[in-house]
Design an enzyme around this catalytic site. Structure first.
Site, PDB file in Angstrom:
ATOM      1  CG  HIS A  36      -3.223 -18.793 -23.565  1.00 43.84           C
ATOM      2  ND1 HIS A  36      -4.120 -18.532 -24.013  1.00 43.84           N
ATOM      3  CD2 HIS A  36      -2.240 -17.675 -24.093  1.00 43.84           C
ATOM      4  CE1 HIS A  36      -4.427 -16.692 -23.741  1.00 43.84           C
ATOM      5  NE2 HIS A  36      -2.993 -16.684 -23.638  1.00 43.84           N
TER       6      HIS A  36
HETATM    7  P1  TYD Z   1      -8.197 -15.766 -26.157  1.00 40.87           P
HETATM    8  O1  TYD Z   1      -6.684 -15.833 -25.638  1.00 40.87           O
HETATM    9  O2  TYD Z   1      -8.810 -17.343 -25.910  1.00 40.87           O
HETATM   10  O3  TYD Z   1      -9.171 -15.805 -25.068  1.00 40.87           O
HETATM   11  P2  TYD Z   1      -8.087 -16.251 -23.018  1.00 40.87           P
HETATM   12  O4  TYD Z   1      -7.234 -16.788 -23.430  1.00 40.87           O
HETATM   13  O5  TYD Z   1      -8.663 -14.597 -21.972  1.00 40.87           O
HETATM   14  O6  TYD Z   1      -9.149 -16.959 -22.299  1.00 40.87           O
HETATM   15  O7  TYD Z   1      -9.014 -14.882 -27.087  1.00 40.87           O
HETATM   16  C1  TYD Z   1     -10.833 -14.884 -26.894  1.00 40.87           C
HETATM   17  C2  TYD Z   1     -10.943 -14.587 -28.564  1.00 40.87           C
HETATM   18  O8  TYD Z   1     -10.752 -13.392 -28.181  1.00 40.87           O
HETATM   19  C3  TYD Z   1     -10.322 -14.964 -29.661  1.00 40.87           C
HETATM   20  O9  TYD Z   1     -11.202 -16.139 -30.767  1.00 40.87           O
HETATM   21  C4  TYD Z   1      -9.009 -14.559 -29.936  1.00 40.87           C
HETATM   22  C5  TYD Z   1      -9.800 -13.514 -29.490  1.00 40.87           C
HETATM   23  N1  TYD Z   1      -8.664 -12.343 -29.613  1.00 40.87           N
HETATM   24  C6  TYD Z   1      -8.366 -11.329 -29.989  1.00 40.87           C
HETATM   25  O10 TYD Z   1      -8.832 -11.308 -31.041  1.00 40.87           O
HETATM   26  N2  TYD Z   1      -7.823 -10.406 -30.444  1.00 40.87           N
HETATM   27  C7  TYD Z   1      -6.976 -10.179 -28.888  1.00 40.87           C
HETATM   28  O11 TYD Z   1      -5.618  -8.824 -28.788  1.00 40.87           O
HETATM   29  C8  TYD Z   1      -7.029 -11.448 -27.784  1.00 40.87           C
HETATM   30  C9  TYD Z   1      -5.846 -11.254 -26.689  1.00 40.87           C
HETATM   31  C10 TYD Z   1      -8.069 -12.379 -28.243  1.00 40.87           C
END
Ligand code: TYD
Length: 136
Positions: free
Chosen positions: A53
């Site tokens: 992302h």
């Molecule tokens: P995501 O950003 O998809 O993880 P990555 O990019 O590391 O693969 O986040 C995973 C899940 O965690 C998603 O449901 C959003 C949640 N999340 C939060 O609630 N707060 C946060 O600060 C972060 C980074 C993620």
């Protein structure tokens, strides 16, 4: 084309003694933004790809608190990869980069210091949308 600030490897000051290592991140001295949130990735199964992302406004410093992993940044035109493998070097990422984290070693911990609270509307989670946003 969106304006961006280039990513940068930041030296994390450490205090070392026979009892272990202590790393310090201090606002202004080590990181150029006020830290509003800290999150960390751990117990990542081998072969996993995280991230995938971009952020429109978030600044982050990623520190390999343990082990190693690769961070690949794409600005919409070209890609650069960074192997983060020592807790005394972190990667500073400014807004506008598509990022992918992979090649996590067993037991690795990615600690992320972020400039803003969690805000899903700051995310671009689709690469085609990111390319369009980056070119606008
Ligand atoms: P995501 O950003 O998809 O993880 P990555 O990019 O590391 O693969 O986040 C995973 C899940 O965690 C998603 O449901 C959003 C949640 N999340 C939060 O609630 N707060 C946060 O600060 C972060 C980074 C993620």
């Amino acid at each position: 084309m969106k304006k961006r600030t280039l990513p940068q490897i930041i030296e994390i000051p450490h205090f070392s003694n026979p009892l272990g290592q202590l790393g310090v991140v201090q606002v202004s001295e080590t990181v150029p933004f006020a830290i509003k949130r800290v999150y960390f990735l751990h117990d990542v199964p081998a072969g996993s790809v995280r991230g995938s992302h971009a952020h429109k406004g978030l600044h982050q410093l990623i520190i390999p608190a343990n082990g190693s992993f690769r961070v690949t940044l794409n600005d919409g035109e070209s890609e650069t990869s960074y192997l983060l493998d020592t807790p005394d070097k972190g990667l500073l990422i400014h807004p506008g980069y598509w990022r992918t984290l992979d090649n996590f070693s067993e037991g690795s911990v990615a600690m992320v210091l972020a400039s803003e609270l969690y805000d899903e509307s700051d995310y671009i989670r689709d690469f085609k949308s990111f390319k369009e946003w980056a070119e606008s």
